[in-house]
Design a protein around this motif. Structure first.
Motif, PDB file in Angstrom:
ATOM      1  N   SER A  77      16.325 -29.499 -29.914  1.00  0.00           N
ATOM      2  CA  SER A  77      15.233 -28.387 -30.165  1.00  0.00           C
ATOM      3  C   SER A  77      14.959 -27.846 -28.476  1.00  0.00           C
ATOM      4  O   SER A  77      15.462 -28.116 -27.514  1.00  0.00           O
ATOM      5  CB  SER A  77      14.228 -28.498 -30.436  1.00  0.00           C
ATOM      6  OG  SER A  77      13.236 -29.593 -29.798  1.00  0.00           O
ATOM      7  N   LEU A  78      14.693 -26.605 -28.470  1.00  0.00           N
ATOM      8  CA  LEU A  78      14.220 -25.583 -26.994  1.00  0.00           C
ATOM      9  C   LEU A  78      13.298 -26.611 -26.371  1.00  0.00           C
ATOM     10  O   LEU A  78      13.538 -26.809 -25.211  1.00  0.00           O
ATOM     11  CB  LEU A  78      13.836 -24.426 -27.230  1.00  0.00           C
ATOM     12  CG  LEU A  78      13.518 -23.438 -26.167  1.00  0.00           C
ATOM     13  CD1 LEU A  78      14.798 -23.404 -25.353  1.00  0.00           C
ATOM     14  CD2 LEU A  78      13.320 -22.284 -26.157  1.00  0.00           C
ATOM     15  N   ARG A  79      12.415 -27.053 -27.199  1.00  0.00           N
ATOM     16  CA  ARG A  79      11.371 -27.937 -26.322  1.00  0.00           C
ATOM     17  C   ARG A  79      11.769 -29.229 -25.909  1.00  0.00           C
ATOM     18  O   ARG A  79      11.335 -29.631 -24.750  1.00  0.00           O
ATOM     19  CB  ARG A  79      10.245 -28.222 -27.537  1.00  0.00           C
ATOM     20  CG  ARG A  79       8.992 -29.145 -26.867  1.00  0.00           C
ATOM     21  CD  ARG A  79       7.957 -29.254 -28.084  1.00  0.00           C
ATOM     22  NE  ARG A  79       7.262 -30.230 -27.828  1.00  0.00           N
ATOM     23  CZ  ARG A  79       7.227 -31.675 -28.058  1.00  0.00           C
ATOM     24  NH1 ARG A  79       8.256 -31.905 -28.841  1.00  0.00           N
ATOM     25  NH2 ARG A  79       6.135 -32.545 -27.792  1.00  0.00           N
ATOM     26  N   GLU A  80      12.737 -29.796 -26.527  1.00  0.00           N
ATOM     27  CA  GLU A  80      13.332 -31.128 -26.210  1.00  0.00           C
ATOM     28  C   GLU A  80      14.014 -30.823 -24.743  1.00  0.00           C
ATOM     29  O   GLU A  80      14.294 -31.656 -23.822  1.00  0.00           O
ATOM     30  CB  GLU A  80      13.934 -31.878 -27.146  1.00  0.00           C
ATOM     31  CG  GLU A  80      13.395 -32.435 -28.111  1.00  0.00           C
ATOM     32  CD  GLU A  80      13.928 -33.274 -29.380  1.00  0.00           C
ATOM     33  OE1 GLU A  80      14.130 -34.121 -29.695  1.00  0.00           O
ATOM     34  OE2 GLU A  80      15.037 -32.530 -29.766  1.00  0.00           O
ATOM     35  N   SER A  81      14.849 -29.691 -24.975  1.00  0.00           N
ATOM     36  CA  SER A  81      15.699 -29.169 -23.818  1.00  0.00           C
ATOM     37  C   SER A  81      14.789 -29.215 -22.567  1.00  0.00           C
ATOM     38  O   SER A  81      15.511 -29.371 -21.597  1.00  0.00           O
ATOM     39  CB  SER A  81      16.676 -28.075 -24.271  1.00  0.00           C
ATOM     40  OG  SER A  81      17.332 -28.142 -25.342  1.00  0.00           O
ATOM     41  N   LEU A  82      13.780 -28.414 -22.691  1.00  0.00           N
ATOM     42  CA  LEU A  82      12.924 -28.225 -21.598  1.00  0.00           C
ATOM     43  C   LEU A  82      12.303 -29.435 -20.940  1.00  0.00           C
ATOM     44  O   LEU A  82      12.296 -29.581 -19.955  1.00  0.00           O
ATOM     45  CB  LEU A  82      11.728 -27.096 -21.835  1.00  0.00           C
ATOM     46  CG  LEU A  82      12.202 -25.750 -22.240  1.00  0.00           C
ATOM     47  CD1 LEU A  82      11.054 -24.955 -22.868  1.00  0.00           C
ATOM     48  CD2 LEU A  82      12.889 -25.065 -21.015  1.00  0.00           C
ATOM     49  N   ILE A  83      11.818 -30.264 -21.952  1.00  0.00           N
ATOM     50  CA  ILE A  83      11.459 -31.656 -21.272  1.00  0.00           C
ATOM     51  C   ILE A  83      12.396 -32.535 -20.846  1.00  0.00           C
ATOM     52  O   ILE A  83      12.090 -33.093 -19.595  1.00  0.00           O
ATOM     53  CB  ILE A  83      10.865 -32.551 -22.606  1.00  0.00           C
ATOM     54  CG1 ILE A  83       9.633 -31.603 -23.281  1.00  0.00           C
ATOM     55  CG2 ILE A  83      10.767 -33.791 -22.419  1.00  0.00           C
ATOM     56  CD1 ILE A  83       9.156 -32.376 -24.642  1.00  0.00           C
ATOM     57  N   TYR A  84      13.639 -32.691 -21.193  1.00  0.00           N
ATOM     58  CA  TYR A  84      14.579 -33.583 -20.577  1.00  0.00           C
ATOM     59  C   TYR A  84      14.970 -32.825 -19.467  1.00  0.00           C
ATOM     60  O   TYR A  84      15.534 -33.434 -18.402  1.00  0.00           O
ATOM     61  CB  TYR A  84      15.795 -33.601 -21.511  1.00  0.00           C
ATOM     62  CG  TYR A  84      15.404 -34.619 -22.694  1.00  0.00           C
ATOM     63  CD1 TYR A  84      15.192 -36.007 -22.153  1.00  0.00           C
ATOM     64  CD2 TYR A  84      15.157 -34.180 -23.965  1.00  0.00           C
ATOM     65  CE1 TYR A  84      14.853 -37.132 -23.244  1.00  0.00           C
ATOM     66  CE2 TYR A  84      15.021 -35.087 -24.942  1.00  0.00           C
ATOM     67  CZ  TYR A  84      14.847 -36.677 -24.569  1.00  0.00           C
ATOM     68  OH  TYR A  84      14.333 -37.516 -25.465  1.00  0.00           O
TER      69      TYR A  84
END
Length: 289
Positions: free
Chosen positions: A48-55
Motif C-alpha cells: 500500500s502507499l502507507r507501507e511504501s512510505l513507511i519502508y
C-alpha cells in the motif's frame, strides 16, 4: 515422410510428459493442455502507499546515519583540541546510552555476554587505534574520500531493510561502513580522535542498527516515523552549521525524492507487475517428511 514442426506424428498413443521414453511425437511437440497450468503473480505482494512510505523511511534513516557520521568526522577534523575533547566526551556518552539501551532490550542470558563484548571492544579498540590510524596514512586524501564514498554506497545497497532478497548482506554492509570509518580515522590528528571516530562508527552503524531493528519488531513499524524525523532533524542541523547552503538544499531535495516521490512511483507502478509460472519452469523436488 517428414513431419512438420510441432505436429503430432501418426499414431494413437497419448503424449506423456516424460523424458526417457520414445513417443510418436516430435521433440518440440506442444500439447493442447500446455497452458492449463499457467499461473500469474503467485505469492506476489502488493504494498500500500502507507507501507511504501513507511519502508522508505528505513532508507532515509540509513542515509541520515551516514550524514551524521561524516559531519562528526568534520567536527573532529576541524575543531581545536578543547572542542575535540568535548566531542569525544559526547561520543562516550552516546556510546554508553546506546549500550545500556541494548542491554535493557536483551534477554537476561545475553546481558553478561553483551557486557564482555563491550569491554573487549573498548579495550581492543583503544589499544589498536594508533595502528588503525596509520594504516591508510600513505594514501592520498582524494583516494581516501573516494573509497569512503564507495564503501558508503555499498553499505546502503546491501543493508538489511527488512526485505528478504538475495542482495541483502548485513555483514558486508557493516564491514564496508566500518572500513570507511578506518579510512577517515587516518585523516585525524590524534589517536584519541581516531578511537572516538571508530567508536562512533560502531555506535551508529552497529548498535543503533540493532536497536532500531528491535524497536520495529517488538514495538511497532510506526516507530519509523519518530526515528526518521529524529535522525533527519539531527542531520539537517549538522549540515546547516557545517556545510554550505547549496549542499543543504540538495540534501533536502534528496530526502523529498526518497520519502515522497519514489515511494509514490513504486506504489503506482505495482499494477504493471506480472510474473508468470507454468510447466516451462525448472522442476522443484519436493521431499515428503
Amino acid at each position: 515422410m517428414s513431419t512438420s514442426k510441432g505436429v503430432r506424428k501418426k499414431g494413437k498413443s497419448n503424449w506423456k510428459k516424460v523424458l526417457y521414453e520414445s513417443q510418436d511425437f516430435p521433440d518440440n511437440y506442444i500439447p493442447p493442455t500446455f497452458l492449463k497450468d499457467l499461473r500469474k503473480n503467485v505469492n506476489l505482494r502488493y504494498y500500500s502507499l502507507r507501507e511504501s512510505l513507511i519502508y522508505s523511511g528505513l532508507l532515509t534513516q540509513e542515509i541520515n546515519c551516514i550524514i551524521i557520521f561524516l559531519q562528526v568526522f568534520n567536527l573532529l577534523q576541524s575543531s581545536e583540541q578543547s572542542s575535540s575533547n568535548y566531542i569525544c566526551i559526547s561520543i562516550a556518552i552516546i556510546t554508553l546510552l546506546l549500550y545500556l539501551t541494548l542491554l535493557l532490550s536483551s534477554e537476561s542470558d545475553d546481558v553478561i555476554g553483551q557486557l564482555k563484548t563491550g569491554i573487549i571492544f573498548i579495550i581492543s579498540g583503544f589499544t589498536v587505534s594508533p595502528i588503525l590510524k596509520t594504516l591508510t596514512e600513505t594514501i592520498s586524501t582524494d583516494t581516501i574520500y573516494t573509497m569512503v564514498t564507495l564503501m558508503m554506497i555499498i553499505h546502503l545497497i546491501f543493508f538489511d531493510y527488512g526485505v528478504k532478497v538475495a542482495i541483502v548482506s548485513p555483514s558486508l554492509s557493516i564491514n564496508s561502513a566500518i572500513f570507511a570509518g578506518v579510512c577517515l580515522a587516518s585523516r585525524l590528528t590524534s589517536s584519541y580522535q581516531a578511537f572516538a571516530l571508530l567508536t562512533f562508527a560502531t555506535d551508529i552503524f552497529v548498535l543503533s542498527t540493532v536497536i532500531r531493528s528491535k524497536l520495529r519488531k517488538n514495538i511497532s513499524i510506526q516507530v519509523n516515523y519518530i526515528l526518521t524525523c529524529l535522525l533527519t532533524t539531527i542531520s539537517l542541523i549538522l549540515m546547516v552549521n557545517l556545510c554550505s547552503p547549496i549542499f543543504t538544499i540538495i540534501y533536502v531535495i534528496s530526502l523529498i525524492m526518497v520519502n515522497l516521490i519514489l515511494p509514490y512511483g513504486f506504489w503506482s507502478l505495482q499494477s504493471y507487475k506480472e510474473n508468470i509460472y507454468g510447466p516451462w519452469d525448472e522442476a522443484v523436488i519436493q521431499i515428503n517428511d
